[in-house]
Design an enzyme around this catalytic site. Structure first.
Site, PDB file in Angstrom:
ATOM      1  N   LYS A  16       0.830  -1.214   0.000  1.00 51.92           N
ATOM      2  CA  LYS A  16       0.000   0.000   0.000  1.00 51.92           C
ATOM      3  C   LYS A  16       0.861   1.259   0.000  1.00 51.92           C
ATOM      4  O   LYS A  16       0.579   2.222  -0.714  1.00 51.92           O
ATOM      5  CB  LYS A  16      -0.930  -0.001   1.230  1.00 51.92           C
ATOM      6  CG  LYS A  16      -1.900  -1.174   1.263  1.00 51.92           C
ATOM      7  CD  LYS A  16      -2.750  -1.189   2.523  1.00 51.92           C
ATOM      8  CE  LYS A  16      -1.979  -1.493   3.788  1.00 51.92           C
ATOM      9  NZ  LYS A  16      -1.403  -2.849   3.854  1.00 51.92           N
ATOM     10  N   GLY A  40       3.123  -0.813   8.920  1.00 53.54           N
ATOM     11  CA  GLY A  40       4.475  -0.485   8.449  1.00 53.54           C
ATOM     12  C   GLY A  40       4.405  -0.368   6.945  1.00 53.54           C
ATOM     13  O   GLY A  40       4.215  -1.370   6.258  1.00 53.54           O
ATOM     14  N   HIS A  41       4.470   0.850   6.427  1.00 52.52           N
ATOM     15  CA  HIS A  41       4.332   1.083   4.992  1.00 52.52           C
ATOM     16  C   HIS A  41       5.682   1.516   4.428  1.00 52.52           C
ATOM     17  O   HIS A  41       6.201   2.568   4.779  1.00 52.52           O
ATOM     18  CB  HIS A  41       3.256   2.149   4.723  1.00 52.52           C
ATOM     19  CG  HIS A  41       1.887   1.723   5.167  1.00 52.52           C
ATOM     20  ND1 HIS A  41       0.778   2.518   5.082  1.00 52.52           N
ATOM     21  CD2 HIS A  41       1.444   0.542   5.690  1.00 52.52           C
ATOM     22  CE1 HIS A  41      -0.276   1.858   5.543  1.00 52.52           C
ATOM     23  NE2 HIS A  41       0.105   0.660   5.924  1.00 52.52           N
ATOM     24  N   GLN A 223      -3.370  -2.099   7.273  1.00 50.05           N
ATOM     25  CA  GLN A 223      -3.754  -3.509   7.393  1.00 50.05           C
ATOM     26  C   GLN A 223      -4.446  -3.973   6.105  1.00 50.05           C
ATOM     27  O   GLN A 223      -4.104  -3.485   5.043  1.00 50.05           O
ATOM     28  CB  GLN A 223      -4.650  -3.730   8.628  1.00 50.05           C
ATOM     29  CG  GLN A 223      -3.897  -3.646   9.951  1.00 50.05           C
ATOM     30  CD  GLN A 223      -3.686  -2.224  10.456  1.00 50.05           C
ATOM     31  OE1 GLN A 223      -4.623  -1.470  10.573  1.00 50.05           O
ATOM     32  NE2 GLN A 223      -2.462  -1.868  10.797  1.00 50.05           N
TER      33      GLN A 223
END
Ligand code: GDP
Ligand code: IMO
Ligand code: MG
Length: 425
Positions: A16, A40-41, A223
């Protein structure tokens, strides 16, 4: 650009952050609407790697406004260190970073409750949470005893917090854990409050004005659909709505302002933490996907479980989110595979399932029904247009779109901005 809600269509970590980073260029505002620093992106910009946990991934584009909406739960100490790291790398948040005064605060006792609850659960019943206090913080919100960012910067913060600490310490001690030190907690949170106060505001009015003046808004889900508290594999889920509806409740932007829903989906499947995963591969193929895909949690560093693409999950995600287009990622990770399987349905006790059953004990026993396709066995990461994809890779992508009933919007074949094919979005 239209107002787009971007959601994860599997169990999180679909890529994402990368897709947000690509689309943020053409947006005016990027909004996180749920979750906390369990997310965590990862974004790769040139040779630099950024891992964002609370701050919208759009922050890496100078001048873009970034909002942490009311639906997010914020650990202020973690947020300050995330901001500091970005500032050290030359990112300037001043005047364009906005934190909702209605977003709930995560306190150290939430983290301790999360940790203690997990360690008290018997093996096989553990959820495998990130231990960031997400569940207990959302529990306080629902129980109407939580404190919000507006309270954190209020002169009466200490008086508001003390009864919460007293109650949390009683619960912690009853569970066999150590209590938190009120003095230390207050000192740390007062310092964080000072740092964050300039950014805390009424983001609902800010977003309302952005809508009125036709600014383009990009909603960054955290998520994924299967971790959504309502639609996911309950209880092996997180505590918020990461699905498209959450974008409205978590930001204050009304549903008719949403123009498009983009589902981010890996060309295979991963899951980190516990819970059923019908297409999980514990063999060499699973290890290859994990190794080539570098499948380690961006927040906890835990190895991610890997498996085949699950079209039952994808169709279900398309349905509950109203996904208009896929942003399909990590096709390149499958480059070396000889044969590829796609799960088209499940079987349990002689019954065929075309959607995700609610009962977790049934889901745990569901076995995948597969169809097979040949692998393409050549590199795809340098490909820049669909027509240059190896024909077998193209056939695989087309088949995934066909059996999920969703068109391809974006195809990603590498972590960098340049490894992205914009097809229809
Ligand atoms: P998120 O939580 O959905 O933002 O995903 P994560 O950042 O946790 O995990 C996705 C990982 O895959 C990151 O390390 C990305 O840099 C990486 N990634 C994203 N898209 C691609 C892709 O198309 N190919 C490869 N090889 N890696 C990708
Ligand atoms: P992003 O946004 C993958 C998982 C945890 C655990 C469950 C509950 O990076 O995709 P929690 O700490 O939320 O109470 O844990 O949810 N989980 C994630 N898995 N990606 C995430 O975020 C996740 N956030 C939570 O591993 O199984
Ligand atoms: Mg992630």
């Amino acid at each position: 650009m239209p107002n787009i809600v971007l959601v994860g269509a599997q169990w999180g970590d679909e890529g994402k952050g990368k897709i947000i980073d690509v689309l943020a260029e053409e947006s005016d505002v990027v909004v996180r609407f749920q979750g906390g620093n369990n997310a965590g992106h990862t974004v790769k910009v040139g040779d630099d790697k950024y891992v964002l946990h609370l701050i919208p991934s759009g922050i890496l584009h100078p001048g873009k406004h970034c909002v942490i909406g009311n639906g997010v739960v914020i650990d202020p100490v973690a947020l300050v260190s995330e901001l500091d790291e970005l500032k050290q790398k030359g990112v300037d948040p001043d005047g364009r970073f906005h934190i909702s005064d209605r977003a709930h605060v995560v306190f150290p006792y939430h983290g301790l409750l999360d940790l203690t609850r997990e360690s008290n659960l018997h093996k096989g019943k553990k959820l495998g949470t990130t231990k960031r206090g997400i569940g207990p913080s959302y529990s306080d919100k629902a129980a109407r005893v939580g404190l919000r960012m507006g309270d954190l910067i209020d002169p009466q913060f200490d008086e508001l917090l003390m009864p919460r600490i007293t109650e949390a310490n009683k619960v912690l001690q009853a569970m066999g854990a150590d209590p938190v030190d009120a003095g230390q907690l207050l000192a740390a949170y007062r310092t964080a409050a000072q740092e964050l106060a300039p950014f805390v505001s009424d983001t609902i009015s800010f977003l309302g004005e952005a809508c009125r003046t036709k600014k383009s808004i990009l909603f960054e889900g955290a998520q994924g659909t299967m971790l959504d508290i309502d639609f996911g594999t309950y209880p092996y889920v997180t505590s918020s709505n990461g699905t498209a509806g959450g974008a409205c409740t978590g930001s204050g932007v009304p549903p008719h302002r949403i123009d498009q829903v983009l589902g981010v989906i890996k060309a295979y499947t991963t899951r980190v933490g516990e819970g059923p995963f019908p297409t999980e591969l514990t063999d060499e193929v699973g290890q290859t996907l994990a190794k080539v895909g570098n499948e380690f949690g961006a927040t906890t560093g835990r190895p991610r479980r890997c498996g085949w693409f699950d079209a039952v999950v994808a169709r279900y995600a398309a349905m509950v989110n109203g996904i208009d287009f896929w942003a399909m990622t990590k096709l390149d990770v499958m480059d070396s595979l000889q044969t590829i399987k796609i799960c088209v349905a499940y079987e349990c006790d002689g019954k065929r399932y075309n959607t995700v059953p609610a009962n977790i004990r049934v889901y745990e026993r569901c076995r995948p029904v597969y169809e097979e396709m040949p692998g393409w066995q050549c590199p795809t990461t340098a490909v820049t247009t669909l027509k240059d994809l190896p024909p077998k890779a193209r056939a695989y992508v087309d088949r995934l779109c066909e059996i999920t009933g969703v068109k391809l919007g974006i195809l990603s074949v590498g972590p960098k901005r340049s490894s992205t094919m914009r097809v229809a979005v």
